[in-house]
Write a protein that holds these residues in place. Structure first.
Motif, PDB file in Angstrom:
ATOM      1  N   GLY A 163       0.513  -1.414   0.013  1.00  0.00           N
ATOM      2  CA  GLY A 163      -0.201   0.011   0.260  1.00  0.00           C
ATOM      3  C   GLY A 163       1.329   0.720  -0.033  1.00  0.00           C
ATOM      4  O   GLY A 163       0.362   2.536   0.472  1.00  0.00           O
ATOM      5  N   LEU A 164       2.010   1.520  -0.853  1.00  0.00           N
ATOM      6  CA  LEU A 164       2.766   2.155  -1.105  1.00  0.00           C
ATOM      7  C   LEU A 164       3.357   3.013  -1.972  1.00  0.00           C
ATOM      8  O   LEU A 164       2.549   2.490  -3.179  1.00  0.00           O
ATOM      9  N   ALA A 165       3.512   3.970  -2.459  1.00  0.00           N
ATOM     10  CA  ALA A 165       3.847   4.612  -3.075  1.00  0.00           C
ATOM     11  C   ALA A 165       5.273   5.820  -3.320  1.00  0.00           C
ATOM     12  O   ALA A 165       5.289   5.671  -2.253  1.00  0.00           O
ATOM     13  N   ASN A 166       5.984   6.039  -4.365  1.00  0.00           N
ATOM     14  CA  ASN A 166       6.999   6.977  -4.684  1.00  0.00           C
ATOM     15  C   ASN A 166       6.419   7.849  -4.863  1.00  0.00           C
ATOM     16  O   ASN A 166       5.562   7.813  -6.001  1.00  0.00           O
ATOM     17  N   LEU A 167       7.230   9.363  -4.334  1.00  0.00           N
ATOM     18  CA  LEU A 167       6.751  10.621  -5.319  1.00  0.00           C
ATOM     19  C   LEU A 167       7.829  11.265  -6.161  1.00  0.00           C
ATOM     20  O   LEU A 167       9.125  11.379  -5.302  1.00  0.00           O
ATOM     21  N   LEU A 203       6.140   6.441   0.738  1.00  0.00           N
ATOM     22  CA  LEU A 203       5.106   7.310   0.847  1.00  0.00           C
ATOM     23  C   LEU A 203       3.185   5.911   0.969  1.00  0.00           C
ATOM     24  O   LEU A 203       3.414   5.388  -0.035  1.00  0.00           O
ATOM     25  N   ASP A 204       2.938   5.982   1.830  1.00  0.00           N
ATOM     26  CA  ASP A 204       1.326   5.649   1.685  1.00  0.00           C
ATOM     27  C   ASP A 204       0.943   6.292   0.779  1.00  0.00           C
ATOM     28  O   ASP A 204       0.750   7.453   0.610  1.00  0.00           O
ATOM     29  N   LEU A 205      -0.192   5.394   0.087  1.00  0.00           N
ATOM     30  CA  LEU A 205      -0.830   6.121  -0.815  1.00  0.00           C
ATOM     31  C   LEU A 205      -1.339   7.078  -1.337  1.00  0.00           C
ATOM     32  O   LEU A 205      -1.101   7.037  -2.540  1.00  0.00           O
ATOM     33  N   ASP A 206      -2.301   7.389  -0.021  1.00  0.00           N
ATOM     34  CA  ASP A 206      -3.430   8.261  -0.448  1.00  0.00           C
ATOM     35  C   ASP A 206      -2.317   9.448   0.091  1.00  0.00           C
ATOM     36  O   ASP A 206      -2.682  10.350  -0.552  1.00  0.00           O
TER      37      ASP A 206
END
Length: 160
Positions: free
Chosen positions: A116-120, A136-139
């Protein structure tokens, strides 16, 4: 004006397990290779010692690195800047003016999706390259991308 304190926001706590899982996958190849070599009749005592050393280093890496990275990786945004801190041996702080932002992207690999993670990635008009916020948390990543895109559009200038 932003003082040179660490950024205030930590990445998602789940990033610790993600970093450990990704690192564990990297240790599978050498350990399986050494075990296969031992089972197929080569190596003897020196290879057995090498397997134990490899396993010991792997365990230390899996226990220390994710926690260390979690304590170091931070981020913060203001109306004027995107501020990040990353690394674990080589630590880096980056401050990118919002007026220099060209694109804002989110990225998610298969493991990030599982956790449930994402990179910016914030691409700027800088020779130094983009600013990254990993884990980062996806939201949070989606909200932050939308906020930065809106701030960038509202900023006068052409980001060059």
């Amino acid at each position: 004006m932003l003082d040179l304190r660490p950024p205030v926001n930590l990445v998602a706590r789940r990033a610790v397990l993600f970093w450990a899982s990704r690192a564990a996958l990297g240790w599978v190849v050498p350990l399986v290779g050494e075990l296969l070599w031992l089972l197929l009749g080569g190596g003897g005592a020196p290879l057995t010692i090498a397997i134990f050393v490899t396993a010991g280093v792997a365990i230390a890496h899996l226990l220390i690195m994710p926690q260390w990275r979690y304590r170091v990786h931070r981020w913060e945004t203001t109306d004027q800047v995107v501020y990040t801190q990353s690394g674990w041996f080589n630590q880096e702080r980056r401050i990118a003016p919002v007026s220099r932002i060209q694109t804002v992207d989110t990225e998610r690999g298969p493991l990030e999706r599982m956790f449930g993670l994402a990179n910016l990635t914030v691409t700027t008009a800088s020779a130094r390259g983009p600013v990254h916020i990993h884990g980062l948390d996806l939201d949070t990543a989606q909200r932050l991308a939308a906020e930065l895109a809106a701030r960038t559009q509202a900023t006068v200038g052409d980001a060059t």
